[in-house]
Scaffold this active site. Sequence first.
Site, PDB file in Angstrom:
ATOM      1  CG  ASN A  64     -69.524 -70.840 -46.981  1.00 28.62           C
ATOM      2  OD1 ASN A  64     -69.689 -69.951 -47.615  1.00 28.62           O
ATOM      3  ND2 ASN A  64     -68.152 -71.052 -46.404  1.00 28.62           N
ATOM      4  CD1 TRP A  65     -75.368 -71.340 -49.756  1.00 20.36           C
ATOM      5  CD2 TRP A  65     -76.351 -69.755 -51.085  1.00 20.36           C
ATOM      6  NE1 TRP A  65     -76.824 -71.116 -49.539  1.00 20.36           N
ATOM      7  CE2 TRP A  65     -77.549 -70.177 -50.278  1.00 20.36           C
ATOM      8  CE3 TRP A  65     -76.562 -68.692 -52.014  1.00 20.36           C
ATOM      9  CZ2 TRP A  65     -78.909 -69.724 -50.357  1.00 20.36           C
ATOM     10  CZ3 TRP A  65     -77.895 -68.279 -52.095  1.00 20.36           C
ATOM     11  CH2 TRP A  65     -78.851 -68.742 -51.322  1.00 20.36           C
ATOM     12  CE  LYS A  66     -67.290 -73.774 -49.027  1.00 19.24           C
ATOM     13  NZ  LYS A  66     -66.364 -74.666 -48.586  1.00 19.24           N
ATOM     14  CG  HIS A 110     -64.561 -70.558 -44.513  1.00 21.68           C
ATOM     15  ND1 HIS A 110     -63.676 -71.226 -45.476  1.00 21.68           N
ATOM     16  CD2 HIS A 110     -65.259 -71.536 -44.220  1.00 21.68           C
ATOM     17  CE1 HIS A 110     -64.216 -72.318 -45.981  1.00 21.68           C
ATOM     18  NE2 HIS A 110     -65.545 -72.642 -45.205  1.00 21.68           N
ATOM     19  CD  GLU A 125     -63.295 -72.750 -49.206  1.00 17.70           C
ATOM     20  OE1 GLU A 125     -64.226 -71.854 -49.194  1.00 17.70           O
ATOM     21  OE2 GLU A 125     -63.709 -74.009 -48.669  1.00 17.70           O
ATOM     22  CD  GLU A 137     -65.974 -75.032 -41.921  1.00 15.66           C
ATOM     23  OE1 GLU A 137     -67.161 -75.334 -42.249  1.00 15.66           O
ATOM     24  OE2 GLU A 137     -65.382 -73.992 -42.216  1.00 15.66           O
ATOM     25  N   GLY A 157     -65.007 -79.942 -48.466  1.00 16.10           N
ATOM     26  CA  GLY A 157     -65.174 -80.090 -49.777  1.00 16.10           C
ATOM     27  C   GLY A 157     -64.441 -81.440 -50.396  1.00 16.10           C
ATOM     28  CB  SER A 183     -67.311 -83.849 -46.432  1.00 18.70           C
ATOM     29  OG  SER A 183     -66.550 -83.189 -47.318  1.00 18.70           O
ATOM     30  N   GLY A 212     -70.977 -76.394 -46.718  1.00 16.79           N
ATOM     31  CA  GLY A 212     -70.695 -75.990 -47.982  1.00 16.79           C
ATOM     32  C   GLY A 212     -71.449 -76.636 -49.371  1.00 16.79           C
ATOM     33  N   GLY A 213     -70.773 -77.456 -49.763  1.00 14.69           N
ATOM     34  CA  GLY A 213     -71.273 -78.124 -51.015  1.00 14.69           C
ATOM     35  C   GLY A 213     -72.819 -78.461 -50.777  1.00 14.69           C
TER      36      GLY A 213
HETATM   37  P1  PGA Z   1     -68.176 -78.372 -47.273  1.00 14.35           P
HETATM   38  O1  PGA Z   1     -67.581 -76.984 -46.741  1.00 14.35           O
HETATM   39  O2  PGA Z   1     -69.387 -78.617 -46.612  1.00 14.35           O
HETATM   40  O3  PGA Z   1     -68.200 -78.366 -48.907  1.00 14.35           O
HETATM   41  O4  PGA Z   1     -67.103 -79.312 -46.882  1.00 14.35           O
HETATM   42  C1  PGA Z   1     -67.925 -76.480 -45.496  1.00 14.35           C
HETATM   43  C2  PGA Z   1     -67.340 -75.240 -45.341  1.00 14.35           C
HETATM   44  O5  PGA Z   1     -66.128 -74.909 -45.842  1.00 14.35           O
HETATM   45  O6  PGA Z   1     -67.802 -74.374 -44.439  1.00 14.35           O
END
Ligand code: PGA
Length: 264
Positions: free
Chosen positions: A11-13, A99, A101, A171, A177, A217, A238-239
């Site tokens: 997930n590149w956000k 998600h 966010e 999640e 993050g 994470s 994500g990251g």
């Molecule tokens: P993260 O994000 O790996 O940066 O914690 C995961 C996600 O939000 O899908």
Amino acid sequence: MITRRPFIGGNWKMNTDRAAASGLIRGVVDGLVGLQGVDVAVFPPFPYLLTVGAILRERGSAVRLGAQDAYFEGDGAFTGEVSLAMLRDCGVSVVLTGHSERRHVLGESETIVHSKTKAVLAAGLECILCVGERLDEREEGRTDMVNEEQVRLGLREVPPEQVDRLTIAYEPVWAIGTGRTASPADAQDAHLKIRKVLADLYGREVAARIRIMYGGSVKGTNARELFVQQDVDGGLIGGASLKASEFVTIVRAAAQVGMHEARF
Ligand code: PGA
């Protein structure tokens, strides 16, 4: 015997630009050449879907193109929104819903998450429905209740014949993050409880087939210990998905762990 193949999503956000997105997907594709036994999808920002999709096609890659969000209406006066038909037209086959966010930063309600989840599955696309508790909810001992509620509300009126296109992503919001990861045992415990909710909704056999990925994470160094857990069928990254080599390490860890045999 029912087995579940691991699934890893990147997930590149709201990251990358056109050049960086192209470089990243090329790095991922190159790093995964010849690797089998794992499903992989990437979720670039909307403006780069066509660019990333073209590179995947040109390389004949099995990496799937995903969208981070979608609107549930077919078309019309919905300024700024993107429909499922548009996404499909761009080569998207899998869509994230719920998600954290979108829920907690953009204020998406359960009703909206539900409408989107229902629309994605009804459109014949694959859906990754994300659920997870906030830190205050965890500290109040409400983790399982929150997950159960989000799964039940998200899947309301979703018929059993559509859930073969469903993946759940657990999640925990406090782990996204932040560098904090749920312990493998805590992740397994949450996943098993989510699977029980799915069994209650769709029966044990259907529930045994649904993949539940972990997100929050995940990195190259902790991927394996999470993915070996019986009910952790891969991860939403994500990251660590923004660096091709790190993402490839995570995908390789999942491939090495291999299939999970469903116990039910
Ligand atoms: P993260 O994000 O790996 O940066 O914690 C995961 C996600 O939000 O899908």
